[in-house]
Each structure stands twice: as structure tokens, then as C-alpha cells.
Enzyme design. Sequence first.
Site, PDB file in Angstrom:
ATOM      1  CB  ILE A 496      -0.960   0.035   1.213  1.00  0.00           C
ATOM      2  CG1 ILE A 496      -0.210  -0.250   2.518  1.00  0.00           C
ATOM      3  CG2 ILE A 496      -2.139  -0.889   1.032  1.00  0.00           C
ATOM      4  CD1 ILE A 496      -1.035  -0.011   3.763  1.00  0.00           C
ATOM      5  N   GLY A 497       2.108   1.162   0.171  1.00  0.00           N
ATOM      6  CA  GLY A 497       2.920   2.383   0.169  1.00  0.00           C
ATOM      7  C   GLY A 497       4.379   2.013   0.321  1.00  0.00           C
ATOM      8  CB  SER A 498       7.399   2.738  -0.686  1.00  0.00           C
ATOM      9  OG  SER A 498       7.425   4.045  -1.168  1.00  0.00           O
ATOM     10  N   GLY A 502      11.456   0.333   3.573  1.00  0.00           N
ATOM     11  CA  GLY A 502      10.947  -0.753   2.734  1.00  0.00           C
ATOM     12  C   GLY A 502       9.453  -0.557   2.493  1.00  0.00           C
ATOM     13  CD  GLU A 503       8.547  -2.994  -1.202  1.00  0.00           C
ATOM     14  OE1 GLU A 503       9.071  -3.909  -0.550  1.00  0.00           O
ATOM     15  OE2 GLU A 503       9.099  -2.401  -2.150  1.00  0.00           O
ATOM     16  CB  VAL A 504       3.818   0.560   4.017  1.00  0.00           C
ATOM     17  CG1 VAL A 504       2.761   0.447   5.104  1.00  0.00           C
ATOM     18  CG2 VAL A 504       4.966   1.446   4.479  1.00  0.00           C
ATOM     19  CG  ASP A 615       8.154  15.086  10.166  1.00  0.00           C
ATOM     20  OD1 ASP A 615       7.770  16.159   9.658  1.00  0.00           O
ATOM     21  OD2 ASP A 615       8.519  14.094   9.502  1.00  0.00           O
TER      22      ASP A 615
HETATM   23  P1  AMP Z   1       5.404   5.686   6.540  1.00  0.00           P
HETATM   24  O1  AMP Z   1       6.662   4.991   6.267  1.00  0.00           O
HETATM   25  O2  AMP Z   1       4.889   5.465   7.935  1.00  0.00           O
HETATM   26  O3  AMP Z   1       5.348   7.113   6.113  1.00  0.00           O
HETATM   27  O4  AMP Z   1       4.293   4.929   5.609  1.00  0.00           O
HETATM   28  C1  AMP Z   1       4.241   5.081   4.199  1.00  0.00           C
HETATM   29  C2  AMP Z   1       2.797   5.064   3.705  1.00  0.00           C
HETATM   30  O5  AMP Z   1       2.199   3.815   4.021  1.00  0.00           O
HETATM   31  C3  AMP Z   1       1.925   6.115   4.399  1.00  0.00           C
HETATM   32  O6  AMP Z   1       1.952   7.350   3.777  1.00  0.00           O
HETATM   33  C4  AMP Z   1       0.546   5.466   4.307  1.00  0.00           C
HETATM   34  O7  AMP Z   1      -0.039   5.757   3.054  1.00  0.00           O
HETATM   35  C5  AMP Z   1       0.863   4.000   4.393  1.00  0.00           C
HETATM   36  N1  AMP Z   1       0.687   3.524   5.778  1.00  0.00           N
HETATM   37  C6  AMP Z   1       1.625   3.529   6.770  1.00  0.00           C
HETATM   38  N2  AMP Z   1       1.092   3.024   7.906  1.00  0.00           N
HETATM   39  C7  AMP Z   1      -0.178   2.708   7.618  1.00  0.00           C
HETATM   40  C8  AMP Z   1      -1.236   2.178   8.372  1.00  0.00           C
HETATM   41  N3  AMP Z   1      -1.094   1.871   9.639  1.00  0.00           N
HETATM   42  N4  AMP Z   1      -2.424   1.992   7.760  1.00  0.00           N
HETATM   43  C9  AMP Z   1      -2.563   2.331   6.454  1.00  0.00           C
HETATM   44  N5  AMP Z   1      -1.615   2.837   5.706  1.00  0.00           N
HETATM   45  C10 AMP Z   1      -0.426   3.037   6.268  1.00  0.00           C
END
Ligand code: AMP
Length: 705
Positions: A496-498, A502-504, A615
Site C-alpha cells: 500500500i505504500g513505501s 521498505g514497503e508498507v 514532524d
Molecule cells: P510511513 O513509512 O509510515 O510514512 O508509511 C508510508 C505510507 O504507508 C503512508 O503514507 C501510508 O499511506 C501508508 N501507511 C503507513 N502506515 C499505515 C497504516 N497503519 N495503515 C494504512 N496505511 C499506512
Amino acid sequence: MDEYFSPIHTYQVCNVMSPSQNNWLRTSWIPREGARRIYIELKFTLRDCNSMPGVLGTCKETFNMYYYESDRDVGSSIRENQFIKIDTIAADESFTGVDLGVRRLKLNTEVRGVGPLNRRGFYLAFQDIGACIALTSVRVYYKHCVGVSRNLAVFTDVVTGADSSSLVEVRGQCVDHAEERDTPKMYCSAEGEWLVPIGRCVCSAGFEEHRESCEPCEVGFYKPAAGDGVCGKCPQHSHSETRAAVSCPCDSNYYRAADDPPAAVCSRPPSAPVNVISSVNGTSVVLEWDRPLDTGGRSDLQYGVLCQKCSVEGPCEDCTASPGFIPRHTGLMEPRVTVLNLVAHTNYSFCILATNAVTHLSNEASPCAIVNITTNQAAPSEVLAIRQENTSQNSVILLWHEPNQPNGVILEYDVKYYEKIQEGNYKSDNMYCIHCGYSKAFQDSDEEKMHYQNGHVSFPDARFYIDPHTYEDPCQTVHEFAREIEASRIKIEKIIGSGEFGEVCYGRMRLPGKRDAAVALKTLKAGYTEKQKKDFLAEASIMAQFDHPNVIHLEGVVTRSKPVMIITEYMENGSLDAFLRRHDGQFTIIQLVGLLRGIAAGMTYLSDLGYIHRDLAARNILVNSNFVCKVSDFGLSRVLEDDPDAAYTTSGGKIPIRWTAPEAIAYRKFSSASDVWSYGIVMWEVMSYGERPYWNLTNRDVSMV
Ligand code: AMP
């Protein structure tokens, strides 16, 4: 000689030549012996008058039979005219004269019946009026119906009725171990035959029919009631120890409920429910479970829940009566109950029992499935009944009681007041508020004094956040705070994201006793350095110390297998900035303020723990499916390096200029106050649906502003 040339004795007369014959032959007195109708069978020969020459006019071919009733033997004193005629007897066969030189003798048989007879005995007499007769036998008899058993009733031997058409009604007696259904009856005909059986008997309870008798049920069999049925085998888990059982008592530890029929199998109480799942939400909990593995052989399962409240100091106390059970705490048909109004931050133990209609018959305590839960923090219940005293022109004293459910120590009361525009009509939106305000009222108690030591608010249970960098080994640190989750409990479903490391991913996690939960999985990409691993897990160590509805919740970490992962609750609507841009202009002001209120609550909690975020920005807030905002992104060095919006300052550090307070940009003085500055920027982001702060001003221009 008879027809077979055997010598026989006969009474005979053959005065066929002489006129006016009147010859009598009489029996001796014959006792009646209960007979009401008698039969007389005569065997005789009678010669054909035509076969004898010269007898015409005097020869006869018949004779007469008479009877006379008397109670005793009266001998020869009876006169001929006292006899009553039974019949004139003629021969079916007669002598036909000489045949091949041999006299052929043909024996006639005639039967006559007489009745009713009433005296104790009778005589029979035969009158010859000029025939040539030989009487070889007179047999006198009566008829009776021979005793029989029919339809499990015994019909005794009975003498037939007085005349040829009469029927004698006979009542039957049930055989041993049988009872009457309809009165058993039969009719004995004049011919001595049983006719028209009516009614019947049936074998009693414990006996079954076997060839016109009732035999006892064998051991292990039973018959509960009188009837046609056969003995049945004892139902499962029951037995009979003697023959002729009418019921089968249950084996030990098995029972029949009061309204179970005797044919029902014996059953037992169910085992405990299994797979209990608890979902705590503030001060309520939903308990769900699966059917017991052993239902005891019944389908009338019900559930009950007992509650125990356990404080750290004392023993547990029963609380089944106090919280609100929905729908109720006993007689539950569905494997689910919701328990409301629990006390916040308290341990509860629930015992879930399965019962059925035989549970109360067992002496053993029902096994129960125990689930322990701890309630979360929750707001106090509403303040009810406010009293007003000493109202003057510009002051008022308000008094109230502590709420029914304080859910912990009440720290302060908020009082809001609004200008009254018209009678009964209040302005409720702060945007229209002219003389309105907000004040705090503290509890007048010892606790209040504690809170205000040295002029600082401090709380009796105040905790402080621990910087994971004070520990040497990141793996050891992380396990100090976060639980290790086995990789087999996780199912990764999509990316769903990065993130920086690494990947999320989105995935599902299944923990024992818990429902399948949606989770976000931050992975640490392969080939990481020790420093990267340390920084990656530092975020988990920080997050693990937080427990607040507006701060992202850490489920645990996977460190003992690859990839190393941080597992958090899943936030369906992703990051707040993108969420706002997707829904530009779609919310009311109240809804937008609601988002901000949540962020403020999360930040207040963090600052109370002494944590400075550094932040805070809409991109670092996550939104769940209920539009609840949660503060996330808890790196440390990362704050300054990971953020794409961070820029290098003149002092060499990397800072998200547009969100950062001037003193933090200038001297790296980060504090709760600088977080509040960032919060102000987030407010602007929210109200503008995710516009970029300071639009297209450069970072340099921004820092100059
Ligand atoms: P981060 O590394 O925490 O910035 O996460 C990267 C992206 O992953 C975020 O901008 C969200 O879009 C997604 N993400 C991170 N944590 C969650 C979560 N708990 N639930 C849903 N999406 C998440």
C-alpha cells in the site's frame, strides 16, 4: 350283520302284515348335565314296503321319536300320551330286497335337535306304527364352544344356547400381564363355534405379546406403557437391570430432563464453549465464542456469562449484576454477548458457561471458558443534575455531583457557556459566539493538591516515554516494549505504500483467542545495515509505549524471521493530506474540527508523556474507516532525514521548514511548544483540504516570513 358283515345288536320290529301297530321303545332317564339343547343321532335300517309282497295297507315306512322331561328317574310310570313328539323319522335309504342273492343292508343316519330343556333329565321314546325297522344306535349329545384364547383374552368352555339360532355372549378374561383395551367378548353359536370377537386385551408395560400370552421384556429392553408395541432396546446411555422393565434409568453421569420422554437418549451437560474472542472497546467488551465440542447429546444449548472484577490489591469480586449485559447474562441463545459500563482500566474475568436442560441435574460444576480482559481508558459519563446557587448580576455558582461512571480519577471539569439569544434558544456554534467562554473547574480534593505540586500539573500515574536510544541493542530494546509476533500468524495481502526502510503492506493477523485483524506491515528491506535496523526498530519501541485512541497502535514486531516487520493497526483511509485532497470540500466545518480535535488529543497525550514529535504534519497523520485521526511516524534521526518536506538548514540539519517553529529552525530547539506550532500548520492544512502551507513560497521565503 352290518354293511361290512360285522355282527351288530339292534332293536327291531317288523309287524308289517298286522294292522294298527303301536310298539314303543323307551330309553332310561338321561341326566341333562347343563345342556340346553340336545341332539339325537339315530342309526337304523328300514325295509321298503314294496319289497315285501302282501303287505300293502298295513306296512309303514316311518316311525316316531318322542321325549319326556323330568327331574328324576320316574321309570315306567310315564304314559304314552305324556311324551312330546320330536319328529316322524323316515329313511333316506331302505332295504331294496334281494340283490345278487345277498340281503344288502343300508344304514340310515338321522339327527334331530330338541330344546330348550329345563328339567334335570329326560327320556326318549320311539314309536313303531307298522314298519320293518332295526334301530342300531341312538347317540344323545349336546354342543359347546371349547375354551380358547383370542386377542390376549381367555374364553372359557361354554354350552351352546337353547335353540338353533341363539348366540351365547361370553366375556373373555385378559391373560396374565395384560389389560383390557375394550371389553373382550365373543359369541358361542348353537353349532359350538366362536363368532364375532369384539374388544381385546393388550400386554401391560414391561411385557410384549408372544403367541397369545404376554412375556416380560428381556434385560436391556423396556416397554414404557401397555399396548401392542414390542419391547424396545434401552436408549443410548441408559440400561435396565431386570426383566419386565418399564423404563431404562440413565447410566451414571447421564440424565433425562423432566420433559424428555422415556424413549429419549440420556444426555449430559455440555462441555465449556471454545475459541472465546474478546474485543474491548473502551469500557465495553464484546465476547464471542464457538459451540462446545461436546454438546452432551442435546440441541437445547444456552449460554450464561459470569463476571469477576479483579483489582490489583484485593481478591476478585463478583460483578455479574453490575455491568450491562446485552441482551442479558443468562439464557443466551446466540454465542455472543456485549458487556457495557465496565470500569475503565480494570481487569475483568468472564466465565462463559454452556448449559442445557440437564445441567441442573448434575452435581458437578459446569466447566466454563475463562477470558480475562482489561478495559481501556474511557471518558467519564455525563454530568447530570447541575444545581445553580447565588446567581447575581454577573456571577453564578454551579454545583454538580461526580458522574456515575467516572472511569478513573476525574482531573478536571470543563464548563462551556453561551450567550442566550432568545428564551430557550442558545447559539451553539463558536463561530457565532460573542460573550461566550470556556473555563476549567478542578476537583476540590486531595488529588487536586497532588496535581498541582510545584505549580506543575502532574498526575498520580504519570509515566514518561523512554528514548530507545538509551539502550544498546535495538532488538533487546524493542522486546522491552513490543511483543514478538510469529510470522506464521501474518498473511501479507498487498503493498500500500513505501517507507524509508521498505514497503508498507496491508495484511491480516490472527492471534489465538482474537478475531482476524486488518494490519499494516512496515517491512525492513533486505540488505539493511545494523544502523538501519536499529532506527527501524526504534520507531516500534517508541510506538509500543503509547496507548491512546489518537495515536497509531503497535500490534507487535517480527524480528525472529525475515523480513523484519513492524505491525500496526490498519488505517483504511491512509494519510490525512491525501485523504483531504481526495475529499476536497466534502466535509462540514464541525467534521473538519472533529479531525483536528482527535489530532490534538493524540498530541496532548504524547506531550504528557514527554514525547516531542518534531514532524507533525498532515502527511504523518493516518485516518481510519471511522474518520478517526491518529498521530504516526515516530522516528528519531528519521524525522530529519526521511521526510521529503524536510530541507537542510543553515546549521546543516534537515528540517520540514513549513511545519517547524522558528526557534526549532534557527536553534534546533524542539519542544512541545514547537509541536504546537506544527499543529497550527496542520490546522491550516485540514481547513484548506490539504493545500500546501505557504503555497509556492520557497523554503527560504518561508523561514524569512
Ligand atoms: P510511513 O513509512 O509510515 O510514512 O508509511 C508510508 C505510507 O504507508 C503512508 O503514507 C501510508 O499511506 C501508508 N501507511 C503507513 N502506515 C499505515 C497504516 N497503519 N495503515 C494504512 N496505511 C499506512
